[in-house]
Design an enzyme around this catalytic site. Structure first.
Site, mmCIF file in Angstrom:
data_model
loop_
_atom_site.group_PDB
_atom_site.id
_atom_site.type_symbol
_atom_site.label_atom_id
_atom_site.label_comp_id
_atom_site.label_asym_id
_atom_site.label_seq_id
_atom_site.Cartn_x
_atom_site.Cartn_y
_atom_site.Cartn_z
ATOM 1 N N ARG A 64 0.809 -1.220 0.000
ATOM 2 C CA ARG A 64 0.000 0.000 0.000
ATOM 3 C C ARG A 64 0.839 1.265 0.000
ATOM 4 O O ARG A 64 0.385 2.334 -0.433
ATOM 5 C CB ARG A 64 -1.014 -0.034 1.145
ATOM 6 C CG ARG A 64 -2.112 -1.070 0.894
ATOM 7 C CD ARG A 64 -3.128 -1.090 2.008
ATOM 8 N NE ARG A 64 -2.602 -1.608 3.243
ATOM 9 C CZ ARG A 64 -2.575 -2.894 3.582
ATOM 10 N NH1 ARG A 64 -3.078 -3.785 2.755
ATOM 11 N NH2 ARG A 64 -2.068 -3.289 4.722
ATOM 12 N N GLU A 101 5.013 -11.597 15.397
ATOM 13 C CA GLU A 101 4.556 -12.232 16.632
ATOM 14 C C GLU A 101 5.069 -13.677 16.702
ATOM 15 O O GLU A 101 5.590 -14.126 17.714
ATOM 16 C CB GLU A 101 3.029 -12.203 16.641
ATOM 17 C CG GLU A 101 2.433 -12.383 18.018
ATOM 18 C CD GLU A 101 0.916 -12.281 17.972
ATOM 19 O OE1 GLU A 101 0.363 -11.929 16.922
ATOM 20 O OE2 GLU A 101 0.308 -12.588 19.013
HETATM 21 P P1 AMP Z 1 4.028 -3.338 11.446
HETATM 22 O O1 AMP Z 1 5.276 -3.904 10.807
HETATM 23 O O2 AMP Z 1 3.559 -4.154 12.600
HETATM 24 O O3 AMP Z 1 4.194 -1.866 11.792
HETATM 25 O O4 AMP Z 1 2.861 -3.474 10.384
HETATM 26 C C1 AMP Z 1 2.747 -2.544 9.373
HETATM 27 C C2 AMP Z 1 2.309 -3.160 8.074
HETATM 28 O O5 AMP Z 1 1.203 -4.040 8.239
HETATM 29 C C3 AMP Z 1 1.873 -2.079 7.108
HETATM 30 O O6 AMP Z 1 2.357 -2.374 5.811
HETATM 31 C C4 AMP Z 1 0.355 -2.096 7.173
HETATM 32 O O7 AMP Z 1 -0.200 -1.882 5.924
HETATM 33 C C5 AMP Z 1 0.012 -3.478 7.725
HETATM 34 N N1 AMP Z 1 -0.954 -3.423 8.856
HETATM 35 C C6 AMP Z 1 -0.702 -3.743 10.154
HETATM 36 N N2 AMP Z 1 -1.780 -3.602 10.916
HETATM 37 C C7 AMP Z 1 -2.774 -3.175 10.099
HETATM 38 C C8 AMP Z 1 -4.161 -2.818 10.302
HETATM 39 N N3 AMP Z 1 -4.757 -2.882 11.500
HETATM 40 N N4 AMP Z 1 -4.859 -2.397 9.231
HETATM 41 C C9 AMP Z 1 -4.284 -2.322 8.015
HETATM 42 N N5 AMP Z 1 -3.000 -2.634 7.761
HETATM 43 C C10 AMP Z 1 -2.244 -3.060 8.789
#
Ligand code: AMP
Length: 180
Positions: A64, A101
């Site tokens: 995205r 996780e």
């Molecule tokens: P993180 O590495 O945990 O910061 O996760 C970020 C990535 O996961 C990004 O590319 C987001 O698009 C996706 N992501 C994580 N949680 C969500 C959520 N609740 N809604 C949409 N996309 C998410």
């Protein structure tokens, strides 16, 4: 950005409960992208903010981050670089693992992504920061190529996780809408 503009963007993003698994509220940005007014408010705000940064490249996170990053790169007159999940980029890459996780994931960048520009100024962009694992790995990759991650930009940030604080140790962080 005015509160009214922030509301237009926030209202255009749809919550999908229990996707992709129970307990997760997925922030669906497809309803922002197909709303030309809300998408325009967002992109014009980002273009205004980053005009003065004199950036060489925008790097977007798979997938995205590509949508916002590529559009912004054209608005600012700079190049776009994709940071992809492992195994998708065809040329020589450098990669960075990060913990999930359970287990780990890995992102990659082409070794010559920032061409021959010395200390290229790069903005990292994605739709949302949660734990910060993906963005931290992506910012490390940018810096490993010899370029400089000037700032990381997110439309949404999950404030109840410490992702943004962790990322602030290696770059500036700009989050448009915080979710408490
Ligand atoms: P993180 O590495 O945990 O910061 O996760 C970020 C990535 O996961 C990004 O590319 C987001 O698009 C996706 N992501 C994580 N949680 C969500 C959520 N609740 N809604 C949409 N996309 C998410």
């Amino acid at each position: 950005m005015t509160q009214e503009e922030k509301k237009i963007i926030n209202d255009a993003i749809r919550d999908i409960p229990d996707f992709p698994k129970p307990g997760i509220i997925f922030k669906d940005i497809t309803t922002l992208l197909n709303d030309k007014d809300a998408y325009g408010v967002l992109m014009n705000h980002l273009a205004k903010r980053y005009k003065s940064y004199d950036l060489d490249f925008i790097a977007g996170i798979d997938a995205r981050g590509f949508i916002f990053g590529a559009a912004l790169a054209q608005m600012l007159g700079c190049g776009f670089v994709p940071i992809r999940k492992k195994g998708k980029l065809p040329y020589t890459t450098i990669s960075e693992k990060y913990s999930l996780e359970y287990g780990f994931d890995e992102v990659e960048i082409h070794i010559d992504a920032f061409r021959d520009i010395k200390n290229a100024k790069v903005l990292l962009i994605d739709d949302l920061i949660a734990t910060g694992g993906t963005a931290n790995a992506a910012a490390s990759l940018i810096n490993k190529t010899g370029a400089k991650c000037e700032e990381a930009c997110f439309i949404l940030g999950l404030n109840f996780l410490d992702g943004q604080d962790k990322l602030k140790k290696q770059t500036k962080v700009y989050t448009l809408i915080g979710i408490d």
